[in-house]
Scaffold this active site. Structure first.
Site, PDB file in Angstrom:
ATOM      1  N   SER A   1      72.542 -63.698  10.134  1.00  0.00           N
ATOM      2  CA  SER A   1      71.170 -63.759  10.665  1.00  0.00           C
ATOM      3  C   SER A   1      71.216 -63.313  12.112  1.00  0.00           C
ATOM      4  O   SER A   1      72.283 -63.371  12.747  1.00  0.00           O
ATOM      5  CB  SER A   1      70.658 -65.205  10.589  1.00  0.00           C
ATOM      6  OG  SER A   1      69.476 -65.351  11.349  1.00  0.00           O
TER       7      SER A   1
ATOM      8  N   TYR B   1      70.895 -74.689  11.197  1.00  0.00           N
ATOM      9  CA  TYR B   1      70.889 -73.306  10.675  1.00  0.00           C
ATOM     10  C   TYR B   1      71.621 -72.362  11.630  1.00  0.00           C
ATOM     11  O   TYR B   1      72.486 -71.576  11.222  1.00  0.00           O
ATOM     12  CB  TYR B   1      69.436 -72.854  10.474  1.00  0.00           C
ATOM     13  CG  TYR B   1      69.276 -71.479   9.867  1.00  0.00           C
ATOM     14  CD1 TYR B   1      69.342 -71.297   8.486  1.00  0.00           C
ATOM     15  CD2 TYR B   1      69.042 -70.352  10.660  1.00  0.00           C
ATOM     16  CE1 TYR B   1      69.180 -70.040   7.919  1.00  0.00           C
ATOM     17  CE2 TYR B   1      68.885 -69.091  10.106  1.00  0.00           C
ATOM     18  CZ  TYR B   1      68.947 -68.944   8.733  1.00  0.00           C
ATOM     19  OH  TYR B   1      68.790 -67.695   8.165  1.00  0.00           O
TER      20      TYR B   1
END
Ligand code: NAD
Length: 268
Positions: free
Chosen positions: A153, A166
């Site tokens: 990401s 996350y």
């Protein structure tokens, strides 16, 4: 017929019943691969992707497994290898968010995200690498013994308040991928990551489903549009193919410029 650099190769995409994973599975099949569609709960979503792939004339197999559970991952690899003989391409895509302000974040939310986003990559990569080494080189199919692509990401590098679990998982993916790439390059195994920016999928629905949310999101994207699963699919095909044979240990950001500090275009 389209360019088929992956013809004859067997791929496994985790979390492939929706979003980026479904798009990646389809792109790999368009490039000639047969694809295992791993899913956690949506058998219907997985079957839809299987149908789309078989309509292209490629093989597809839906296999249910929670990537954070060692026994389920082992059973999935066993099923794939007994059906198709081996694996050439692993796409570690499964992932989720369990968002909370840090003061409210529970150990359960922390463990769930790390368990799926990071430990899941360890478990699947471990069995893929063992199989690459058992099988050995197949120069008629690829210059590499095997390829692993990790779905990271932009948050492997951009800190993210309210999403500490996350961002930590994706920061972990960065050095997991790089250390593994360093260790396995001598055996002709290539490991790389893709760092998606904002891609239109169920994981971030609240960020694009109203015009207000979308216009706020677009202030973070210099290129001025939200990404689509096929943007990630095309990058994955490249990283899985011999076209990227000299690329090892890299994160390719596919983000419309989100990692370019867009606020600095307006000041600083
Ligand atoms: P998504 O929710 O559509 O896909 C995630 C998939 O992972 C789902 O199919 C889900 O069922 C599966 N999954 C969840 N837990 C699992 C488990 N325990 N075992 C197996 N599968 C499991 O969202 P997406 O956007 O397609 O996300 C795919 C990947 O891309 C994730 O790793 C996510 O972190 C990453 N990513 C997405 C974006 C984005 O903007 N959409 C941006 C950066 C990174």
């Amino acid at each position: 017929m389209s360019y088929q650099p992956l013809k004859g190769q067997k791929a496994l995409v985790t979390g492939a019943s929706s979003g980026i994973g479904a798009g990646v599975a389809l792109s790999l099949a368009q490039a000639g691969a047969d694809v295992v569609i791993n899913y956690a709960s949506s058998a219907a979503g997985a079957e839809k992707v299987v149908k789309e792939i078989t309509a292209l004339g490629r093989q597809a197999l839906a296999i249910k497994a929670d990537v954070s559970k060692e026994d389920e991952v082992a059973a999935m690899f066993k099923q794939m290898i007994s059906a198709w003989g081996t694996i050439h391409i692993l796409v570690n895509n499964a992932g989720l968010q369990q968002d909370a302000a840090f003061v409210d974040m529970t150990l359960e939310q922390w463990n769930k995200v790390i368990g799926i986003n990071l430990t899941g990559m360890f478990l699947c990569s471990s069995l893929a690498v063992k199989e690459f080494v058992r099988r050995g080189m197949q120069p008629e199919l690829s210059r590499a013994m095997g390829k692993i692509i990790c779905m990271s990401s932009v948050h492997e590098t951009i800190p993210w308040a309210g999403h500490v679990n996350y961002a930590s998982s994706k920061g972990g993916v960065k050095l997991f991928m790089q250390s593994l790439a360093q260790e396995l390059a001598p055996q002709k195994i290539r490991i790389n990551s893709i760092g998606p920016g904002a891609i239109q999928t169920p994981i971030n629905r609240s960020a694009w489903e109203t015009p207000e949310a979308l216009s706020s999101l677009l202030t973070l994207i210099p290129y001025g549009r939200i990404g689509l699963p096929e943007d990630i699919g095309k990058a994955t095909v490249w990283l899985a193919s011999d076209d990227s044979d000299y690329v090892s240990g890299q994160t390719i950001f596919v983000d419309g410029g989100m990692t370019l500090y867009p606020e600095f275009a307006r000041g600083g």
